[in-house]
Design a protein around this motif. Sequence first.
Motif, PDB file in Angstrom:
ATOM      1  N   ASP A 327       0.759  -1.143  -0.153  1.00  0.00           N
ATOM      2  CA  ASP A 327      -0.053  -0.006  -0.075  1.00  0.00           C
ATOM      3  C   ASP A 327       0.937   1.352  -0.043  1.00  0.00           C
ATOM      4  O   ASP A 327       1.951   1.256   0.148  1.00  0.00           O
ATOM      5  CB  ASP A 327      -0.755   0.226   1.210  1.00  0.00           C
ATOM      6  CG  ASP A 327      -0.390   0.359   2.489  1.00  0.00           C
ATOM      7  OD1 ASP A 327       0.941   0.176   2.668  1.00  0.00           O
ATOM      8  OD2 ASP A 327      -0.818   0.709   3.355  1.00  0.00           O
ATOM      9  N   ALA A 329       1.146   3.597   1.977  1.00  0.00           N
ATOM     10  CA  ALA A 329       1.296   4.389   3.242  1.00  0.00           C
ATOM     11  C   ALA A 329       2.536   3.576   3.935  1.00  0.00           C
ATOM     12  O   ALA A 329       3.121   3.766   4.983  1.00  0.00           O
ATOM     13  CB  ALA A 329       0.212   4.478   4.215  1.00  0.00           C
ATOM     14  N   ASP A 331       1.983   0.554   5.221  1.00  0.00           N
ATOM     15  CA  ASP A 331       1.345  -0.351   6.356  1.00  0.00           C
ATOM     16  C   ASP A 331       1.059  -1.684   6.233  1.00  0.00           C
ATOM     17  O   ASP A 331       1.223  -2.445   6.961  1.00  0.00           O
ATOM     18  CB  ASP A 331       0.324   0.477   7.042  1.00  0.00           C
ATOM     19  CG  ASP A 331       0.331   1.788   7.357  1.00  0.00           C
ATOM     20  OD1 ASP A 331       1.326   2.060   8.016  1.00  0.00           O
ATOM     21  OD2 ASP A 331      -0.627   2.686   7.376  1.00  0.00           O
ATOM     22  N   TRP A 332       0.768  -2.003   4.847  1.00  0.00           N
ATOM     23  CA  TRP A 332       0.343  -3.203   4.592  1.00  0.00           C
ATOM     24  C   TRP A 332       0.859  -3.766   3.289  1.00  0.00           C
ATOM     25  O   TRP A 332       1.146  -3.146   2.375  1.00  0.00           O
ATOM     26  CB  TRP A 332      -1.354  -3.207   4.254  1.00  0.00           C
ATOM     27  CG  TRP A 332      -2.227  -2.874   5.532  1.00  0.00           C
ATOM     28  CD1 TRP A 332      -2.440  -1.461   5.948  1.00  0.00           C
ATOM     29  CD2 TRP A 332      -2.587  -3.741   6.576  1.00  0.00           C
ATOM     30  NE1 TRP A 332      -3.091  -1.672   6.766  1.00  0.00           N
ATOM     31  CE2 TRP A 332      -3.198  -2.928   7.385  1.00  0.00           C
ATOM     32  CE3 TRP A 332      -2.487  -5.191   6.847  1.00  0.00           C
ATOM     33  CZ2 TRP A 332      -3.907  -3.291   8.649  1.00  0.00           C
ATOM     34  CZ3 TRP A 332      -3.188  -5.537   7.820  1.00  0.00           C
ATOM     35  CH2 TRP A 332      -3.788  -4.918   8.884  1.00  0.00           C
ATOM     36  N   PRO A 365       0.342  -6.726   8.083  1.00  0.00           N
ATOM     37  CA  PRO A 365       0.690  -5.669   8.688  1.00  0.00           C
ATOM     38  C   PRO A 365       2.210  -5.814   8.629  1.00  0.00           C
ATOM     39  O   PRO A 365       2.910  -6.895   8.702  1.00  0.00           O
ATOM     40  CB  PRO A 365       0.227  -5.748  10.042  1.00  0.00           C
ATOM     41  CG  PRO A 365      -0.126  -7.093  10.135  1.00  0.00           C
ATOM     42  CD  PRO A 365      -0.444  -7.879   8.832  1.00  0.00           C
ATOM     43  N   ARG A 367       4.281  -3.543  10.268  1.00  0.00           N
ATOM     44  CA  ARG A 367       4.656  -3.074  11.398  1.00  0.00           C
ATOM     45  C   ARG A 367       3.827  -3.589  12.495  1.00  0.00           C
ATOM     46  O   ARG A 367       2.756  -3.980  12.435  1.00  0.00           O
ATOM     47  CB  ARG A 367       4.923  -1.607  11.434  1.00  0.00           C
ATOM     48  CG  ARG A 367       5.866  -0.972  10.490  1.00  0.00           C
ATOM     49  CD  ARG A 367       5.950   0.493  10.860  1.00  0.00           C
ATOM     50  NE  ARG A 367       4.699   1.240  11.085  1.00  0.00           N
ATOM     51  CZ  ARG A 367       3.859   1.536  10.173  1.00  0.00           C
ATOM     52  NH1 ARG A 367       4.144   1.598   8.946  1.00  0.00           N
ATOM     53  NH2 ARG A 367       2.615   2.274  10.533  1.00  0.00           N
ATOM     54  N   ASP A 369       2.841  -1.645  14.863  1.00  0.00           N
ATOM     55  CA  ASP A 369       2.099  -0.926  15.454  1.00  0.00           C
ATOM     56  C   ASP A 369       0.851  -0.824  14.479  1.00  0.00           C
ATOM     57  O   ASP A 369      -0.148   0.248  14.747  1.00  0.00           O
ATOM     58  CB  ASP A 369       2.608   0.456  15.740  1.00  0.00           C
ATOM     59  CG  ASP A 369       3.235   1.073  14.499  1.00  0.00           C
ATOM     60  OD1 ASP A 369       3.492   0.231  13.288  1.00  0.00           O
ATOM     61  OD2 ASP A 369       3.737   2.117  14.523  1.00  0.00           O
ATOM     62  N   VAL A 370       0.783  -1.219  13.440  1.00  0.00           N
ATOM     63  CA  VAL A 370      -0.452  -1.195  12.625  1.00  0.00           C
ATOM     64  C   VAL A 370      -1.658  -1.846  13.181  1.00  0.00           C
ATOM     65  O   VAL A 370      -1.657  -2.921  13.615  1.00  0.00           O
ATOM     66  CB  VAL A 370       0.002  -1.983  11.360  1.00  0.00           C
ATOM     67  CG1 VAL A 370      -1.317  -1.864  10.120  1.00  0.00           C
ATOM     68  CG2 VAL A 370       1.033  -1.141  10.442  1.00  0.00           C
ATOM     69  N   LYS A 371      -2.811  -1.128  13.289  1.00  0.00           N
ATOM     70  CA  LYS A 371      -3.963  -1.435  13.832  1.00  0.00           C
ATOM     71  C   LYS A 371      -4.787  -2.407  12.667  1.00  0.00           C
ATOM     72  O   LYS A 371      -4.729  -2.091  11.537  1.00  0.00           O
ATOM     73  CB  LYS A 371      -4.823  -0.321  14.386  1.00  0.00           C
ATOM     74  CG  LYS A 371      -4.114   0.400  15.371  1.00  0.00           C
ATOM     75  CD  LYS A 371      -4.990   1.678  15.858  1.00  0.00           C
ATOM     76  CE  LYS A 371      -4.293   2.296  17.164  1.00  0.00           C
ATOM     77  NZ  LYS A 371      -5.231   3.442  17.780  1.00  0.00           N
TER      78      LYS A 371
END
Length: 389
Positions: A327, A329, A331-332, A365, A367, A369-371
């Motif tokens: 993605d 950002a 994140d994924w 995810p 990281r 910290d990725v929700k």
Amino acid sequence: LAYTPHSIDGRTWKRYRGGMQTDVWVYNLRSNEAKRVTDYEGIDTLPMWGGTTLYYLSDATTDPKAAHKLNIWSWDSKSGTTKQVTSFTDEDIKWPAIGDGEIVFQKGTKLMVLDLGSGKTRTVEVKIPGDRPTIRTRTEDVSDEVQGSSISPSAKRVAVAARGDIWTAPAENGVPRNLTRTDGIAERTPAWSPDGKWIAYFDDSTGEYELWAMPADGKGEKKQLTKDGGPFKTNIQWFPDSKKLIYQDKTATAYLVDFASGERKMIDKEPWDGSLDISVSHDGAFLAYAKSLPERRTASIWLYDVVKGESHEVTSGEFNDSNPTFDRAGDWLYFSSQRGFGKAEYGELDETWVYQDTVRGYAVPLRNDVKNPWLLEIDEEKGKDTKKD
């Protein structure tokens, strides 16, 4: 009626003496009798009537200069005598056809005519109009010949390949612009750089397709990025910072190219067929792609560390994985996989299980910290404390 029982005229055999050799026969339509009129051991073929004289091709020529060349012969139906009519020694006569007192035939590259009265031959001068009108310089509408496209970062223009040139066309205002304008050179597969300054493409001016780049506005010098002369190249991808590119070739090998230096490095190779479906991370630090192994056709997801130049397999390969995508950002990492077995059907005749619609989408995810965006939220009623007097 004159005929040969069979034909070998379409064969490439010359000076043939085997069991398929042909003789000329005549058939009397009144008496229903057939008679062989030639008995030469070689080829007698393509009979043609000219009045009471039968003309045909034969390689019975015994001229020592060129023995057994196909020439025109004749047979007189009244006397039964045969005679050689033409005496060419350089090339065979082919495909004769008789007309009014003449026989036209092919000899080598020439079309010739035999006058049956005088026995003389002449060459027919044939003039075929050339294709100059079709190859002269002209303006051509290539709007229906567009192949490949790449939208500019601002989406104001799009780069396309058409009739061997690279063009850009506006989304709204302006006119199409031919950036290459080359004759005898094919340019294809344009790819606009993320910073909007360059368009990468393939160019075969060196004899093989190589990776090139040119300023997106068409002004300035073009830059050749590869010079290996290797296999057919495909699939250009830019890094987000426009400092590196990826391309692949028909051997399913992917390469990393530094835009400034032209340095090239192999990333990986699909051992079976097809190509590597590569995704570049938002910061250009990693590449994700699906690849099988020589001993395993199912593909797994791999990550390539751009700085270290190392690849790591991150899924097991037990199921067929494909289409990895980072993605924007960071994140994924998304990918699809054939590991869904919710729709299983049991065969009534062959007593086996059939699995349909096994492809599912997955998100990993990148990281800790990725929700989880699909984390279930549960609303609870919170009681109020009773105030004391």
